[in-house]
Design a protein around this motif. Structure first.
Motif, PDB file in Angstrom:
ATOM      1  N   GLU A 380       0.985  -1.079  -0.024  1.00 38.25           N
ATOM      2  CA  GLU A 380      -0.131  -0.071  -0.191  1.00 38.25           C
ATOM      3  C   GLU A 380       0.796   1.276  -0.142  1.00 38.25           C
ATOM      4  OE1 GLU A 380      -3.295   2.309   2.782  1.00 38.25           O
ATOM      5  OE2 GLU A 380      -2.677   0.107   3.104  1.00 38.25           O
ATOM      6  N   PHE A 381       1.969   1.205   0.939  1.00 38.89           N
ATOM      7  CA  PHE A 381       2.778   2.287   0.815  1.00 38.89           C
ATOM      8  C   PHE A 381       3.470   2.384  -0.510  1.00 38.89           C
ATOM      9  CE2 PHE A 381       7.152   4.297   1.629  1.00 38.89           C
ATOM     10  CZ  PHE A 381       6.741   5.435   2.194  1.00 38.89           C
ATOM     11  N   LEU A 382       3.868   1.525  -1.151  1.00 35.05           N
ATOM     12  CA  LEU A 382       4.416   1.554  -2.410  1.00 35.05           C
ATOM     13  C   LEU A 382       3.408   2.275  -3.600  1.00 35.05           C
ATOM     14  CD1 LEU A 382       6.884   0.765  -4.533  1.00 35.05           C
ATOM     15  CD2 LEU A 382       5.972  -1.243  -4.724  1.00 35.05           C
ATOM     16  N   ALA A 383       2.312   1.822  -3.322  1.00 35.10           N
ATOM     17  CA  ALA A 383       1.164   2.077  -4.560  1.00 35.10           C
ATOM     18  C   ALA A 383       0.974   3.689  -4.212  1.00 35.10           C
ATOM     19  CB  ALA A 383       0.053   1.362  -4.249  1.00 35.10           C
ATOM     20  N   VAL A 384       0.965   4.105  -2.805  1.00 36.26           N
ATOM     21  CA  VAL A 384       0.498   5.424  -2.544  1.00 36.26           C
ATOM     22  C   VAL A 384       1.877   6.537  -2.875  1.00 36.26           C
ATOM     23  CG1 VAL A 384      -0.027   7.155  -0.855  1.00 36.26           C
ATOM     24  CG2 VAL A 384      -1.021   4.948  -0.933  1.00 36.26           C
ATOM     25  N   SER A 385       2.916   5.993  -2.618  1.00 37.25           N
ATOM     26  CA  SER A 385       4.269   6.522  -3.115  1.00 37.25           C
ATOM     27  C   SER A 385       4.274   6.684  -4.407  1.00 37.25           C
ATOM     28  CB  SER A 385       5.570   5.982  -2.418  1.00 37.25           C
ATOM     29  OG  SER A 385       5.542   5.870  -1.347  1.00 37.25           O
ATOM     30  N   SER A 399      12.746   3.221 -11.967  1.00 35.21           N
ATOM     31  CA  SER A 399      12.073   1.951 -12.121  1.00 35.21           C
ATOM     32  C   SER A 399      11.346   1.544 -10.916  1.00 35.21           C
ATOM     33  CB  SER A 399      13.340   1.019 -12.488  1.00 35.21           C
ATOM     34  OG  SER A 399      14.057   0.621 -11.488  1.00 35.21           O
ATOM     35  N   ASP A 400      10.464   0.439 -11.210  1.00 31.45           N
ATOM     36  CA  ASP A 400       9.812  -0.102 -10.106  1.00 31.45           C
ATOM     37  C   ASP A 400      10.544  -0.837  -8.941  1.00 31.45           C
ATOM     38  OD1 ASP A 400       7.364   0.740 -11.132  1.00 31.45           O
ATOM     39  OD2 ASP A 400       6.807  -1.411 -12.133  1.00 31.45           O
ATOM     40  N   SER A 401      11.726  -1.495  -9.483  1.00 27.28           N
ATOM     41  CA  SER A 401      12.629  -2.043  -8.492  1.00 27.28           C
ATOM     42  C   SER A 401      13.293  -1.171  -7.720  1.00 27.28           C
ATOM     43  CB  SER A 401      13.563  -2.811  -9.236  1.00 27.28           C
ATOM     44  OG  SER A 401      14.546  -1.982 -10.054  1.00 27.28           O
ATOM     45  N   GLN A 402      13.666   0.191  -8.224  1.00 27.43           N
ATOM     46  CA  GLN A 402      14.249   1.174  -7.591  1.00 27.43           C
ATOM     47  C   GLN A 402      13.417   1.869  -6.506  1.00 27.43           C
ATOM     48  OE1 GLN A 402      15.735   3.553 -10.924  1.00 27.43           O
ATOM     49  NE2 GLN A 402      17.396   4.320  -9.661  1.00 27.43           N
ATOM     50  N   LEU A 403      12.119   1.950  -6.990  1.00 24.97           N
ATOM     51  CA  LEU A 403      11.068   2.594  -6.065  1.00 24.97           C
ATOM     52  C   LEU A 403      10.803   1.782  -4.942  1.00 24.97           C
ATOM     53  CD1 LEU A 403       9.102   4.952  -5.199  1.00 24.97           C
ATOM     54  CD2 LEU A 403       7.686   3.993  -6.813  1.00 24.97           C
ATOM     55  N   ALA A 405      12.627  -0.462  -3.408  1.00 25.20           N
ATOM     56  CA  ALA A 405      14.040  -0.536  -2.606  1.00 25.20           C
ATOM     57  C   ALA A 405      13.959   0.660  -1.689  1.00 25.20           C
ATOM     58  CB  ALA A 405      15.179  -0.691  -3.335  1.00 25.20           C
ATOM     59  N   VAL A 406      13.550   1.860  -2.460  1.00 26.49           N
ATOM     60  CA  VAL A 406      13.494   3.121  -1.753  1.00 26.49           C
ATOM     61  C   VAL A 406      12.681   3.047  -0.567  1.00 26.49           C
ATOM     62  CG1 VAL A 406      13.220   5.828  -1.976  1.00 26.49           C
ATOM     63  CG2 VAL A 406      14.888   4.469  -3.601  1.00 26.49           C
ATOM     64  N   CYS A 407      11.311   2.980  -0.933  1.00 26.38           N
ATOM     65  CA  CYS A 407      10.324   2.798  -0.333  1.00 26.38           C
ATOM     66  C   CYS A 407      10.528   1.845   0.985  1.00 26.38           C
ATOM     67  CB  CYS A 407       8.887   2.301  -0.814  1.00 26.38           C
ATOM     68  SG  CYS A 407       8.350   3.458  -1.940  1.00 26.38           S
ATOM     69  N   ALA A 408      11.076   0.737   0.921  1.00 26.33           N
ATOM     70  CA  ALA A 408      11.392  -0.202   1.777  1.00 26.33           C
ATOM     71  C   ALA A 408      12.580   0.517   2.957  1.00 26.33           C
ATOM     72  CB  ALA A 408      12.081  -1.422   1.277  1.00 26.33           C
ATOM     73  N   LEU A 409      13.425   1.206   2.440  1.00 27.74           N
ATOM     74  CA  LEU A 409      14.292   1.969   3.404  1.00 27.74           C
ATOM     75  C   LEU A 409      13.712   3.158   3.785  1.00 27.74           C
ATOM     76  CD1 LEU A 409      17.202   2.300   4.317  1.00 27.74           C
ATOM     77  CD2 LEU A 409      17.643   3.688   2.306  1.00 27.74           C
ATOM     78  N   MET A 410      12.678   3.979   3.422  1.00 27.32           N
ATOM     79  CA  MET A 410      12.470   5.097   3.819  1.00 27.32           C
ATOM     80  C   MET A 410      10.947   5.295   4.404  1.00 27.32           C
ATOM     81  SD  MET A 410      14.882   6.999   3.122  1.00 27.32           S
ATOM     82  CE  MET A 410      14.223   8.716   3.324  1.00 27.32           C
ATOM     83  N   GLN A 411      10.305   4.129   4.416  1.00 35.47           N
ATOM     84  CA  GLN A 411       8.811   4.181   4.913  1.00 35.47           C
ATOM     85  C   GLN A 411       8.747   4.321   6.332  1.00 35.47           C
ATOM     86  OE1 GLN A 411       6.298   0.691   4.372  1.00 35.47           O
ATOM     87  NE2 GLN A 411       4.499   1.546   5.430  1.00 35.47           N
ATOM     88  N   SER A 412       9.698   3.972   7.349  1.00 34.24           N
ATOM     89  CA  SER A 412       9.540   4.304   8.633  1.00 34.24           C
ATOM     90  C   SER A 412       9.821   5.910   8.729  1.00 34.24           C
ATOM     91  CB  SER A 412      10.492   3.421   9.215  1.00 34.24           C
ATOM     92  OG  SER A 412      11.753   3.677   9.221  1.00 34.24           O
TER      93      SER A 412
END
Length: 527
Positions: A380-385, A399-403, A405-412
């Motif tokens: 959900e966070f990835l889709a909203v981002s 790219s989707d893979s880049q985004l 990876a960034v979402c996983a690192l930055m969400q918190s």
């Protein structure tokens, strides 16, 4: 009778958080009590209550999950004939009169009943004397009693009240000789339009009556009738005034509880009278404290985001804003600050609404919003981002893979989705350097030399991953005689251009070897 509450905005554009908080409190109360939450759109201001403004209101309510019952909503303009019929009933009963204002047409004025004891909550509190200025004659007629009070400087000060405010009125001179007595003249005044002018008056002596009601938030409230005037309920152009329309619509919708802002307290005393004179049961009232800024003034756009649309556009989550506004002026009775709708509904009661004004704390809301974002499912966070980032030009090459990876690192670390604008350094070749941060972090010669060493160490790493990156940075610190961690912020400034972000080892890994080395070179040459 089942609880029935309403949210009755006058949509004129953006929706202020004070208005939507009233809607939230009504919604929570209705859901807690198993009752109905109704929407009434008070759209009689045709110039301002445009279709666009109404659409904005409905969109905001949908975004916040404020589902209302008994669709479609009641539009006040559809009730005009009922409003006018109610005014005619009041005229026929002697509870209203026609009055020409300024040479225009006749308005209809609600008369505060002289036999006021028939209104729930009206009682006598004893005889009072009110000094008046002898130079201005006292006027007594069906519209009320007009006189001049005495200012602190001894000069005339305008005064007056409805006729019902002066039960058993006697007008006395300075020697307390009676110049005029109201007793026995009521019918002539109210039915026949008799008027009296009394010069030389010094004292008004009358029985004071008050109207009282119990407010579920503010407690027992009362107002002397001699502080009230009759009120226009239909304008001379034939359009109903708010007071009449509001009460008639509440009767139409069968409203049992009226929960609204405390700027309506003064209206409530007259509305109670209107309900009674129209033969309706008076609802239970609860007036909510005002939302204020740090200075205790009404919170407005000058203080920051003030409209629901502002918060949505700046990346606040609907559930977070709902949660925060629910606790702005209400407490569950414990230390909980993050509560689901189910928890809020279960705990809500009017008895725990606070009396004092509620101060808006944008930082507290932002932190709460960050908690909601951190708890989002990753997909959900990835889709909203992904949707949010569409507004930035640099995202086209992501790219989707880049985004992912960034979402996983930055969400918190994200407090608002508007913060995603700061992610550009992950995706562009050269970041936008914060001059102040970079000058501060890169001015020490020892730090600069250590960063040069890091470049060589990074280049030699067989596997450019966080563990190896951390080891290389610590080795550079050892070589330069710097404490471990001393290079973290300078390195961050050099490779991201910023002073804040996620863990530096993971950030550098995500940026990649080539990009990190290129940025180190650029930063050391530039600063």
């Amino acid at each position: 009778m089942s609880v029935r509450v309403r949210f009755a905005p006058s949509p004129t554009g953006q929706v202020h958080i004070g208005n939507i908080r009233a809607a939230i409190f009504n919604w929570l109360f209705a859901r807690h009590e198993g009752g109905s939450f109704l929407l009434r759109i008070e759209d009689t201001d045709l110039e301002r209550s445009t279709p666009e403004a109404i659409a904005t209101l409905l969109e905001v309510m949908e975004w916040l999950g404020l589902a209302f019952d008994e669709k479609p909503p009641l539009y006040q303009t559809s009730q005009v004939q009922k409003h006018l019929a109610a005014a005619e009933r009041l005229l026929a009963a002697g509870d209203a009169y026609r009055d020409a204002k300024g040479g225009g047409g006749e308005a209809i004025v609600f008369r505060i009943p002289f036999a006021a004891e028939r209104i729930p909550g009206v009682s006598s509190v004893g005889t009072v004397d009110v000094p008046v200025h002898p130079e201005i004659p006292v006027q007594v007629n069906g519209k009320g009693v007009d006189y001049a009070g005495i200012s602190k400087k001894g000069t005339p000060a305008p005064g007056g009240c409805c006729l019902a405010g002066c039960l058993d009125l006697q007008v006395l001179d300075a020697a307390e000789q009676v110049l005029f007595t109201l007793a026995g003249k009521e019918d002539a005044i109210l039915r026949d339009g008799a008027e009296f002018s009394v010069p030389g008056a010094a004292i008004l002596r009358f029985t004071r009556r008050v109207i009282s009601y119990h407010d579920e938030v503010k407690g027992d409230m009362s107002k002397p009738l001699d502080s009230m005037r009759d009120v226009v309920i239909v304008r001379s152009d034939g359009s109903p005034v708010f007071h009449l329309a509001n009460v008639v619509d509440d009767i139409t919708q069968g409203i049992t509880h009226i929960i609204r802002g405390d700027d309506h307290v003064e209206n409530t005393f007259r509305h109670i009278m209107l309900f009674s004179c129209l033969g309706a049961v008076v609802p239970t009232y609860a007036h909510l404290p005002m939302i204020v800024n740090a200075a205790g003034k009404p919170y407005s756009k000058r203080d920051g985001d003030a409209f629901v649309g502002d918060f949505r556009d700046n990346g606040f989550v609907a559930d977070a804003l709902f949660n925060y506004l629910s606790l702005l002026g209400w407490s569950p009775g414990d230390d909980r600050e993050k509560m689901s709708r189910q928890e809020l509904t279960a705990a809500f009661s009017l008895s725990r609404v606070l009396h004092a004004s509620a101060q808006m704390d944008i930082q507290k809301l932002t932190n709460l919003n960050g908690q909601y974002i951190a708890e989002m499912p990753a997909d959900e966070f990835l889709a909203v981002s992904r949707d949010w980032l569409k507004r930035y030009p640099w995202v086209s090459a992501v790219s989707d893979s880049q985004l992912q990876a960034v979402c996983a690192l930055m969400q918190s670390r994200v407090k608002r989705f508007a913060d995603l604008e700061q992610w550009s350094y992950f995706f562009v070749d050269v970041p936008e350097y914060d001059e102040k941060v970079c000058v501060k972090q890169l001015k020490d010669p020892a730090v600069r030399a250590a960063l040069q060493a890091i470049s060589a160490l990074f280049a030699a790493l067989p596997d450019f991953a966080a563990a190896g990156i951390e080891s290389a940075i610590q080795a550079a610190c050892d070589q330069a005689g710097l404490a471990h961690g001393k290079l973290n912020q300078p390195l961050r400034a050099a490779v991201t251009g910023s002073g804040v972000g996620a863990g530096i080892y993971e950030t550098v890994e995500l940026l990649g070897r080539e990009r990190s080395l290129a940025r180190l070179k650029i930063a050391l040459e530039r600063y």
